[in-house]
Write a protein that holds these residues in place. Structure first.
Motif, PDB file in Angstrom:
ATOM      1  N   PHE A  74      29.485  32.412  29.913  1.00  0.00           N
ATOM      2  CA  PHE A  74      30.507  32.780  29.255  1.00  0.00           C
ATOM      3  C   PHE A  74      31.781  33.436  30.230  1.00  0.00           C
ATOM      4  O   PHE A  74      31.280  33.890  32.198  1.00  0.00           O
ATOM      5  CB  PHE A  74      29.661  34.018  28.288  1.00  0.00           C
ATOM      6  N   LYS A  75      33.181  32.706  30.381  1.00  0.00           N
ATOM      7  CA  LYS A  75      33.560  33.466  31.108  1.00  0.00           C
ATOM      8  C   LYS A  75      35.052  34.157  30.542  1.00  0.00           C
ATOM      9  O   LYS A  75      35.061  34.917  29.529  1.00  0.00           O
ATOM     10  CB  LYS A  75      34.440  32.080  31.608  1.00  0.00           C
ATOM     11  N   VAL A  76      35.561  35.025  31.834  1.00  0.00           N
ATOM     12  CA  VAL A  76      36.663  35.765  30.888  1.00  0.00           C
ATOM     13  C   VAL A  76      37.880  35.831  31.656  1.00  0.00           C
ATOM     14  O   VAL A  76      37.371  35.612  32.806  1.00  0.00           O
ATOM     15  CB  VAL A  76      35.951  37.680  31.612  1.00  0.00           C
ATOM     16  N   ILE A  77      38.345  35.565  31.170  1.00  0.00           N
ATOM     17  CA  ILE A  77      40.148  35.111  31.436  1.00  0.00           C
ATOM     18  C   ILE A  77      41.166  36.096  31.732  1.00  0.00           C
ATOM     19  O   ILE A  77      40.899  36.605  30.319  1.00  0.00           O
ATOM     20  CB  ILE A  77      40.392  33.843  31.863  1.00  0.00           C
ATOM     21  N   GLY A  78      41.743  36.856  32.672  1.00  0.00           N
ATOM     22  CA  GLY A  78      42.896  37.656  32.306  1.00  0.00           C
ATOM     23  C   GLY A  78      44.294  37.293  32.678  1.00  0.00           C
ATOM     24  O   GLY A  78      43.635  36.855  33.767  1.00  0.00           O
ATOM     25  N   PHE A  79      45.429  37.730  31.375  1.00  0.00           N
ATOM     26  CA  PHE A  79      46.851  37.828  32.206  1.00  0.00           C
ATOM     27  C   PHE A  79      47.326  38.940  32.001  1.00  0.00           C
ATOM     28  O   PHE A  79      47.478  39.688  31.246  1.00  0.00           O
ATOM     29  CB  PHE A  79      47.401  36.935  31.047  1.00  0.00           C
ATOM     30  N   GLY A  80      48.160  38.956  33.774  1.00  0.00           N
ATOM     31  CA  GLY A  80      49.029  39.611  33.422  1.00  0.00           C
ATOM     32  C   GLY A  80      50.626  40.216  33.398  1.00  0.00           C
ATOM     33  O   GLY A  80      50.579  38.837  33.471  1.00  0.00           O
ATOM     34  N   LYS A  81      50.925  41.086  32.454  1.00  0.00           N
ATOM     35  CA  LYS A  81      52.420  41.179  32.064  1.00  0.00           C
ATOM     36  C   LYS A  81      53.356  42.089  32.526  1.00  0.00           C
ATOM     37  O   LYS A  81      52.626  43.237  32.339  1.00  0.00           O
ATOM     38  CB  LYS A  81      53.020  40.295  30.807  1.00  0.00           C
ATOM     39  N   GLY A  82      53.945  41.957  32.905  1.00  0.00           N
ATOM     40  CA  GLY A  82      54.670  43.675  33.080  1.00  0.00           C
ATOM     41  C   GLY A  82      54.811  44.886  34.423  1.00  0.00           C
ATOM     42  O   GLY A  82      55.177  45.442  35.307  1.00  0.00           O
ATOM     43  N   GLY A  83      53.456  43.537  35.541  1.00  0.00           N
ATOM     44  CA  GLY A  83      53.063  44.479  36.691  1.00  0.00           C
ATOM     45  C   GLY A  83      52.297  45.374  36.251  1.00  0.00           C
ATOM     46  O   GLY A  83      52.255  46.524  35.650  1.00  0.00           O
ATOM     47  N   ILE A  84      50.825  45.034  36.142  1.00  0.00           N
ATOM     48  CA  ILE A  84      49.500  46.160  35.909  1.00  0.00           C
ATOM     49  C   ILE A  84      48.458  45.469  37.603  1.00  0.00           C
ATOM     50  O   ILE A  84      48.624  44.793  38.168  1.00  0.00           O
ATOM     51  CB  ILE A  84      48.642  45.635  34.247  1.00  0.00           C
ATOM     52  N   ALA A  85      47.810  47.260  37.616  1.00  0.00           N
ATOM     53  CA  ALA A  85      47.504  47.505  38.247  1.00  0.00           C
ATOM     54  C   ALA A  85      45.527  46.172  38.576  1.00  0.00           C
ATOM     55  O   ALA A  85      45.669  45.156  37.054  1.00  0.00           O
ATOM     56  CB  ALA A  85      46.526  48.644  38.646  1.00  0.00           C
ATOM     57  N   PRO A  86      45.672  45.670  39.479  1.00  0.00           N
ATOM     58  CA  PRO A  86      43.942  44.647  39.275  1.00  0.00           C
ATOM     59  C   PRO A  86      42.766  45.290  38.289  1.00  0.00           C
ATOM     60  O   PRO A  86      42.607  46.995  38.556  1.00  0.00           O
ATOM     61  CB  PRO A  86      43.975  44.471  40.838  1.00  0.00           C
ATOM     62  N   LEU A  87      42.182  44.521  37.645  1.00  0.00           N
ATOM     63  CA  LEU A  87      41.062  45.227  37.187  1.00  0.00           C
ATOM     64  C   LEU A  87      39.927  45.528  37.906  1.00  0.00           C
ATOM     65  O   LEU A  87      39.537  44.049  38.131  1.00  0.00           O
ATOM     66  CB  LEU A  87      40.952  44.220  36.184  1.00  0.00           C
ATOM     67  N   ALA A  88      38.662  46.218  37.828  1.00  0.00           N
ATOM     68  CA  ALA A  88      37.382  46.346  38.482  1.00  0.00           C
ATOM     69  C   ALA A  88      36.517  45.323  38.630  1.00  0.00           C
ATOM     70  O   ALA A  88      36.228  44.124  39.476  1.00  0.00           O
ATOM     71  CB  ALA A  88      37.144  47.934  38.302  1.00  0.00           C
TER      72      ALA A  88
END
Length: 381
Positions: free
Chosen positions: A356-370
């Protein structure tokens, strides 16, 4: 030997089979497998996810991470709480299953004093929607008013969009690379059942993808254009925030590895994985692994920033899973050991931790996730 189905279940499968045969007949005797899979899973009142069969947990066909342990949802709450605080947004869960993840996540957000004003669930199954409502009402009656169900994506959304085992359940096209070029594998009628039949690829988008992959003759695998379309739709709806998808799969080079020459499509029936997608239509889940390279490209094309890509184990551990587990004292063996065993399944490379993998996408400028701070695997996309 596979578990026997009840007479009612078999009768339901016969109705689904009749529906599929009508679809094929109306289409001139052939449909692409993606159309077959879509109908087998989602046809209103008939498809696997649209009818009333038990699907999740020990009594169902498979076990998802939220069903294994409440620590999965609680950890995700810690992962997304900073984004909710930063955006002042809401949570939108896609395909919430039994409602287990929503209950665990909301409960932990309440403990963190980080509750969103609304928790939205986009659910196409009336049966599952009812189960989700019952779960929330039973376990979090004080928060039930914050949970709302949607029939379609909102036009505008800020906050966190979450999908656990959503991409693998989207309809896929089957492509067979031959000496004469790539062929799309479809479904035709065969007596009272179904048979494979291949045709040249008419869809220009599918043909371009198959040509780009340029796999050796004899190779059979999946191309998931529906996943690309979903990511694009989510990007269009998201004004600011995070899209977080968790699923089993690989980057493109591993997905289309020479040793995986028969693809990843499987049917799941009562905790048995089957190679025959025509087995008991309507009673089996149909899934394919996720090509995360394609998902990443779809996100970039839709204007999203890749926030991270890593294994489930790495994401959960760096989002605080171990600390939550240790809130139960190890000395209390009766309470601690079942949770520790469930955590082992969530993070072990031999269980769910690596596949299992986790992929994340941001929009509008968000802080990095731990959760993406270590174990970055973007290079493999």
């Amino acid at each position: 030997m596979l578990p026997a189905s009840s007479p009612d279940a078999l009768a339901h499968s016969q109705r689904v089979t009749a529906h599929l045969r009508t679809l094929i007949d109306d289409a001139g005797g052939w449909i692409p497998f993606s159309r077959y899979m879509e109908a087998a899973l989602y046809a209103p009142g008939l498809g696997y996810y649209a009818a009333g069969a038990m699907k999740f947990g020990a009594a169902g066909d498979f076990v998802t991470a939220p069903e294994l342990s409440p620590l999965f949802g609680r950890t995700l709450a810690h992962a997304i709480a900073p984004v909710l605080a930063e955006t002042g947004g809401e949570v939108l869960e896609l395909g919430a299953g039994s409602g287990r993840l929503a209950a665990d996540l909301l409960g932990e957000l309440e403990r963190l004093d980080a509750l969103p004003s609304r928790y939205l669930i986009l659910e196409v199954s009336a049966d599952l929607r009812q189960r989700q409502q019952e779960t929330i009402a039973r376990e979090l009656p004080q928060l039930a008013g914050r949970v709302h169900w949607l029939d379609a994506l909102p036009a505008h959304f800020s906050g966190v969009i979450l999908g656990n085992e959503v991409l693998d359940a989207l309809p896929v096209d089957l492509v067979h690379w031959t000496e004469a070029g790539p062929q799309v594998r479809g479904v035709a009628l065969d007596g009272k059942g179904f048979a494979w039949q291949e045709r040249p690829i008419a869809d220009p988008v599918l043909r371009a993808r198959a040509d780009t992959l340029n796999l050796a003759p004899g190779y059979l695998s999946e191309i998931n254009l529906a996943a690309d379309a979903l990511i694009a739709a989510l990007a269009h709806a998201l004004d600011r925030g995070l899209i977080l998808m968790i699923d089993y799969g690989f980057g493109e080079s591993e997905y289309y590895h020479p040793q995986r020459h028969m693809g990843t499509l499987r049917a799941h029936y009562r905790h048995h994985a089957l190679d025959d997608p025509f087995y008991l239509p309507g009673l089996c889940d149909l899934t394919a692994h996720v090509d995360f390279s394609s998902v990443a490209r779809a996100g970039a094309a839709a204007g999203l920033a890749l926030a991270g890509y890593t294994s489930q184990a790495s994401f959960l551990l760096h989002s605080g899973l171990t600390g939550l587990l240790l809130q139960t004292p190890p000395a209390d063996a009766a309470a601690y050991l079942p949770q520790a065993n469930a955590v082992q399944r969530l993070v072990s490379p031999a269980e769910m931790g690596e596949l299992f993998k986790v992929i994340g996408f941001g929009k509008g400028g968000i802080a990095p996730l731990a959760g993406f701070a270590r174990g970055d695997r973007r290079h493999s996309l």
